[in-house]
Design a protein around this motif. Structure first.
Motif, PDB file in Angstrom:
ATOM      1  N   GLN A 131       0.840  -1.190   0.000  1.00 15.64           N
ATOM      2  CA  GLN A 131       0.000   0.000   0.000  1.00 15.64           C
ATOM      3  C   GLN A 131       0.881   1.249   0.000  1.00 15.64           C
ATOM      4  O   GLN A 131       1.835   1.352   0.762  1.00 15.64           O
ATOM      5  CB  GLN A 131      -0.908   0.009   1.242  1.00 15.64           C
ATOM      6  CG  GLN A 131      -2.037   1.020   1.203  1.00 15.64           C
ATOM      7  CD  GLN A 131      -3.130   0.620   0.213  1.00 15.64           C
ATOM      8  OE1 GLN A 131      -3.274  -0.558  -0.117  1.00 15.64           O
ATOM      9  NE2 GLN A 131      -3.882   1.592  -0.254  1.00 15.64           N
ATOM     10  N   ALA A 132       0.559   2.205  -0.863  1.00 19.43           N
ATOM     11  CA  ALA A 132       1.324   3.447  -0.954  1.00 19.43           C
ATOM     12  C   ALA A 132       0.613   4.551  -0.189  1.00 19.43           C
ATOM     13  O   ALA A 132      -0.617   4.682  -0.242  1.00 19.43           O
ATOM     14  CB  ALA A 132       1.500   3.857  -2.406  1.00 19.43           C
ATOM     15  N   SER A 133       1.389   5.320   0.562  1.00 27.85           N
ATOM     16  CA  SER A 133       0.864   6.478   1.274  1.00 27.85           C
ATOM     17  C   SER A 133       1.584   7.724   0.781  1.00 27.85           C
ATOM     18  O   SER A 133       2.728   7.656   0.336  1.00 27.85           O
ATOM     19  CB  SER A 133       1.056   6.322   2.778  1.00 27.85           C
ATOM     20  OG  SER A 133       2.435   6.219   3.101  1.00 27.85           O
ATOM     21  N   GLU A 134       0.900   8.863   0.914  1.00 25.28           N
ATOM     22  CA  GLU A 134       1.443  10.101   0.363  1.00 25.28           C
ATOM     23  C   GLU A 134       1.379  11.197   1.407  1.00 25.28           C
ATOM     24  O   GLU A 134       0.359  11.386   2.082  1.00 25.28           O
ATOM     25  CB  GLU A 134       0.637  10.496  -0.880  1.00 25.28           C
ATOM     26  CG  GLU A 134       1.150  11.717  -1.611  1.00 25.28           C
ATOM     27  CD  GLU A 134       0.317  12.018  -2.843  1.00 25.28           C
ATOM     28  OE1 GLU A 134      -0.419  13.028  -2.824  1.00 25.28           O
ATOM     29  OE2 GLU A 134       0.372  11.235  -3.815  1.00 25.28           O
ATOM     30  N   GLU A 135       2.498  11.937   1.560  1.00 21.74           N
ATOM     31  CA  GLU A 135       2.558  13.054   2.497  1.00 21.74           C
ATOM     32  C   GLU A 135       3.226  14.240   1.809  1.00 21.74           C
ATOM     33  O   GLU A 135       4.057  14.069   0.930  1.00 21.74           O
ATOM     34  CB  GLU A 135       3.382  12.688   3.736  1.00 21.74           C
ATOM     35  CG  GLU A 135       2.742  11.665   4.660  1.00 21.74           C
ATOM     36  CD  GLU A 135       3.592  11.444   5.898  1.00 21.74           C
ATOM     37  OE1 GLU A 135       3.382  12.158   6.905  1.00 21.74           O
ATOM     38  OE2 GLU A 135       4.472  10.564   5.849  1.00 21.74           O
ATOM     39  N   THR A 136       2.826  15.422   2.268  1.00 22.92           N
ATOM     40  CA  THR A 136       3.441  16.645   1.763  1.00 22.92           C
ATOM     41  C   THR A 136       4.448  17.159   2.779  1.00 22.92           C
ATOM     42  O   THR A 136       4.177  17.178   3.983  1.00 22.92           O
ATOM     43  CB  THR A 136       2.385  17.724   1.490  1.00 22.92           C
ATOM     44  OG1 THR A 136       1.464  17.237   0.502  1.00 22.92           O
ATOM     45  CG2 THR A 136       3.032  18.996   0.973  1.00 22.92           C
ATOM     46  N   ALA A 137       5.614  17.546   2.307  1.00 23.89           N
ATOM     47  CA  ALA A 137       6.674  18.046   3.178  1.00 23.89           C
ATOM     48  C   ALA A 137       7.383  19.198   2.483  1.00 23.89           C
ATOM     49  O   ALA A 137       7.257  19.391   1.262  1.00 23.89           O
ATOM     50  CB  ALA A 137       7.664  16.936   3.512  1.00 23.89           C
ATOM     51  N   ILE A 138       8.113  19.980   3.282  1.00 16.95           N
ATOM     52  CA  ILE A 138       8.949  21.037   2.743  1.00 16.95           C
ATOM     53  C   ILE A 138      10.359  20.484   2.570  1.00 16.95           C
ATOM     54  O   ILE A 138      10.924  19.906   3.493  1.00 16.95           O
ATOM     55  CB  ILE A 138       8.970  22.270   3.659  1.00 16.95           C
ATOM     56  CG1 ILE A 138       7.552  22.813   3.860  1.00 16.95           C
ATOM     57  CG2 ILE A 138       9.863  23.352   3.071  1.00 16.95           C
ATOM     58  CD1 ILE A 138       6.890  23.293   2.589  1.00 16.95           C
ATOM     59  N   LEU A 139      10.902  20.621   1.374  1.00 15.71           N
ATOM     60  CA  LEU A 139      12.264  20.159   1.099  1.00 15.71           C
ATOM     61  C   LEU A 139      13.239  21.168   1.703  1.00 15.71           C
ATOM     62  O   LEU A 139      13.275  22.331   1.289  1.00 15.71           O
ATOM     63  CB  LEU A 139      12.474  20.035  -0.414  1.00 15.71           C
ATOM     64  CG  LEU A 139      13.786  19.434  -0.905  1.00 15.71           C
ATOM     65  CD1 LEU A 139      13.972  18.017  -0.385  1.00 15.71           C
ATOM     66  CD2 LEU A 139      13.823  19.446  -2.426  1.00 15.71           C
ATOM     67  N   ARG A 140      14.009  20.718   2.691  1.00 15.55           N
ATOM     68  CA  ARG A 140      14.872  21.642   3.424  1.00 15.55           C
ATOM     69  C   ARG A 140      16.302  21.669   2.894  1.00 15.55           C
ATOM     70  O   ARG A 140      16.982  22.686   3.026  1.00 15.55           O
ATOM     71  CB  ARG A 140      14.893  21.275   4.909  1.00 15.55           C
ATOM     72  CG  ARG A 140      13.583  21.527   5.637  1.00 15.55           C
ATOM     73  CD  ARG A 140      13.177  22.967   5.535  1.00 15.55           C
ATOM     74  NE  ARG A 140      11.972  23.269   6.316  1.00 15.55           N
ATOM     75  CZ  ARG A 140      11.274  24.389   6.202  1.00 15.55           C
ATOM     76  NH1 ARG A 140      11.664  25.316   5.336  1.00 15.55           N
ATOM     77  NH2 ARG A 140      10.196  24.583   6.943  1.00 15.55           N
ATOM     78  N   SER A 141      16.795  20.578   2.323  1.00 14.45           N
ATOM     79  CA  SER A 141      18.151  20.576   1.797  1.00 14.45           C
ATOM     80  C   SER A 141      18.285  19.501   0.732  1.00 14.45           C
ATOM     81  O   SER A 141      17.496  18.560   0.679  1.00 14.45           O
ATOM     82  CB  SER A 141      19.181  20.338   2.915  1.00 14.45           C
ATOM     83  OG  SER A 141      19.095  19.007   3.402  1.00 14.45           O
ATOM     84  N   GLY A 142      19.299  19.625  -0.076  1.00 13.19           N
ATOM     85  CA  GLY A 142      19.589  18.667  -1.131  1.00 13.19           C
ATOM     86  C   GLY A 142      20.336  19.367  -2.258  1.00 13.19           C
ATOM     87  O   GLY A 142      20.409  20.605  -2.294  1.00 13.19           O
ATOM     88  N   PRO A 143      20.928  18.632  -3.157  1.00 19.77           N
ATOM     89  CA  PRO A 143      20.861  17.174  -3.327  1.00 19.77           C
ATOM     90  C   PRO A 143      21.878  16.402  -2.488  1.00 19.77           C
ATOM     91  O   PRO A 143      21.836  15.180  -2.475  1.00 19.77           O
ATOM     92  CB  PRO A 143      21.133  16.997  -4.813  1.00 19.77           C
ATOM     93  CG  PRO A 143      22.068  18.118  -5.150  1.00 19.77           C
ATOM     94  CD  PRO A 143      21.660  19.269  -4.290  1.00 19.77           C
TER      95      PRO A 143
END
Length: 528
Positions: A131-143
């Motif tokens: 089962q796939a779940s989905e959440e929204t987040a703020i990308l704080r750093s990367g790559p």
């Protein structure tokens, strides 16, 4: 009322006088037609390939619909090795205001870097249920270390939960190009449909000539087949393109290319220190992205090169100034990171002469030899590039693999010499196969005399060269004295009449089967 009307008239006048700034971009996603001319630039070995090596001239045909006024025409899909300053665009109406090369390419690393501080979706799949779940987040750093902020103090690093995860982006940043793009700002006087011609130079394309020579059983003629090898080290495929190669070496300047590579993604985790994660989970390999990555983003080291051999195609030969132009008689496809071979020569009966070359180096402070120096002669095949000798075709420099019938008639390799220069029609050339075990030479200095004439020291040296032939057939040996470009050099005595080769004296000796010949001569020269 009058003041209000005057203000409106002034605003209208200013609007009419202002330049028409860029409207919606006009995009040309790909070329309708493309032609490629490739120049030689060293060997084709991709393991040691320099990003600035190789050179090709590309001409593209494109069609666009332009509105009146200022537009930005985006010519997408140019080669990633393009030399931007070499680009020229013809067929655009009006004035070309500016030109840009957009090489900030869409890739996993660049997409994450452009999305820092913005919301993204994390899709996580339960390994047990699927089962796939989905959440929204703020990308704080990367790559370099991807960190997600879910709010409420909950911060996680990507791929550290132990479950399959991927990031989903709503859209790609507009300043990232899927492929290298050349954009031109143009002021069109009127709307219309226009056919454009884009030409540019690109590096990372190269070619070479290779030959197979099959010696006939009689040892007097051979069949010569030639292949042109096209190497495309760019990420751009040229489909059904009229293709030509240029023999000769152009004068070139070093190029400083923009870096079209995209940053990679580096994932790292940390111990969470709770019952669910008693120890740091192992990093997982990144999943396939939820967007189409640029083909340029896949590095050359990760790409397997194909070898395509096309025997049915042929090549026509013409002049290009002081160079030779070899054009494929029909279009071909040179795919990205592909090496392709195309047949260009098939001469069934080329006659040649077999010689055994002996080099004598005698101007380097010679001294009388107590013992003679013994060495093998070098087997040389000599050709005349003339129609009556079975050739009469321009031969680009390259490697010649020489095969000769062995026991039972099966062909075996007997040499892999280099054709070191481009040979035009009418000129002789030689192929050096290697040492001959049956033809040997002993040479020695028999006498040295030094005289002084004012400030000049003059040396006279005498030589003896004995050439033996252990073959069951007569052979021709050539003894060449390397003169080392000293002043006042001349042959003062000789047992056989000499000729010259590249300024060196050369004696041609016919050796009987199982026999030998002795050559004696003396030379004089000024000591340097």
């Amino acid at each position: 009322m009058i003041r209000r009307l005057s203000a409106r008239l002034l605003a209208l006048a200013l609007a009419l006088a202002a330049p028409a700034f860029a409207r919606a971009d006009v995009v040309s996603a790909r070329a309708d037609k493309v032609a490629v001319t490739i120049y030689r630039d060293g060997p084709l070995d991709s393991d040691e390939y320099d990003d600035t090596r190789g050179l090709a001239f590309v001409v593209e045909s494109r069609e666009v619909d332009l509105p009146a006024g200022r537009s930005r025409v985006k010519l997408q899909g140019v080669a990633d090795g393009i030399i931007p300053e070499s680009a020229a665009v013809g067929g655009l109406p009006g004035a070309q205001v500016e030109r840009n090369f957009d090489y900030d390419l869409l890739g996993p690393g660049s997409l994450i870097a452009r999305s820092v501080g913005k919301p993204v979706k994390l899709v996580r799949t339960n390994a047990k249920t699927g089962q796939a779940s989905e959440e929204t987040a703020i990308l704080r750093s990367g790559p370099d270390g991807v960190v997600l902020d879910f709010g409420g103090g909950r911060v996680e690093a990507l791929h550290c939960s132990g479950a399959p995860e991927k990031l989903v982006f709503d859209h790609a940043p507009p300043d990232l190009a899927a492929t290298p793009t050349l954009s031109v700002l143009v002021d069109a006087p009127a709307p219309g449909h226009y056919r454009l011609t884009l030409s540019y130079l690109t590096v990372r394309m190269n070619w070479a000539a290779d030959y197979i020579a099959r010696i006939a059983p009689d040892g007097k003629s051979l069949s010569l087949s030639g292949w042109i090898t096209l190497a495309n080290h760019t990420a751009m495929s040229f489909a059904d393109a009229p293709t030509a190669v240029v023999a000769g070496r152009l004068s070139r300047v070093e190029v400083d290319l923009p870096d079209t590579s995209t940053p990679g993604v580096s994932l790292s985790c940390w111990p969470l220190g709770n019952s669910h994660h008693p120890s740091p989970p192992q990093p997982l390999p990144p999943p396939p992205p939820a967007y189409a990555a640029s083909p340029v983003a896949a590095g050359r080291a990760e790409t397997v090169e194909d070898l395509v051999v096309t025997a049915e195609k042929r090549v026509s030969e013409t002049r290009l100034g002081d160079y030779r132009l070899y054009s494929l008689v029909e279009p071909t496809t040179v795919a990205a990171r592909q090496t392709k071979q195309v047949a260009f020569l098939e001469q069934p009966k080329v006659t040649f002469e077999t010689l055994y070359a002996i080099m004598v180096a005698g101007t380097d402070s010679p001294a009388v030899d107590a013992d003679a120096q013994v060495g093998h002669a070098e087997t040389v095949l000599r050709f005349d590039n003339k129609p009556e000798r079975g050739l009469g075709r321009g031969l680009p420099s390259g490697v010649v693999r020489v095969l000769q019938p062995g026991p039972g008639g099966a062909p075996l390799l007997v040499g892999e010499p280099a054709l070191e220069r481009d040979v035009p029609v009418g000129e002789p050339f030689e192929l050096k196969l290697g040492e001959a075990t049956d033809v040997n030479a002993t040479q020695r200095v028999t006498d040295v005399k030094v005289s002084h004439r004012g400030r000049t020291t003059r040396t006279r040296a005498s030589y003896e060269v004995v050439v033996t032939n252990a073959k069951a057939t007569p052979v021709i040996a050539e003894v060449r004295h390397f003169r080392d470009d000293v002043a006042g050099f001349r042959v003062t005595a000789e047992s056989d009449r000499h000729g010259t080769k590249a300024g060196d004296p050369l004696w041609r000796l016919v050796l009987p089967a199982g026999g030998q010949r002795t050559l004696t001569y003396a030379v004089e020269y000024d000591e340097p």
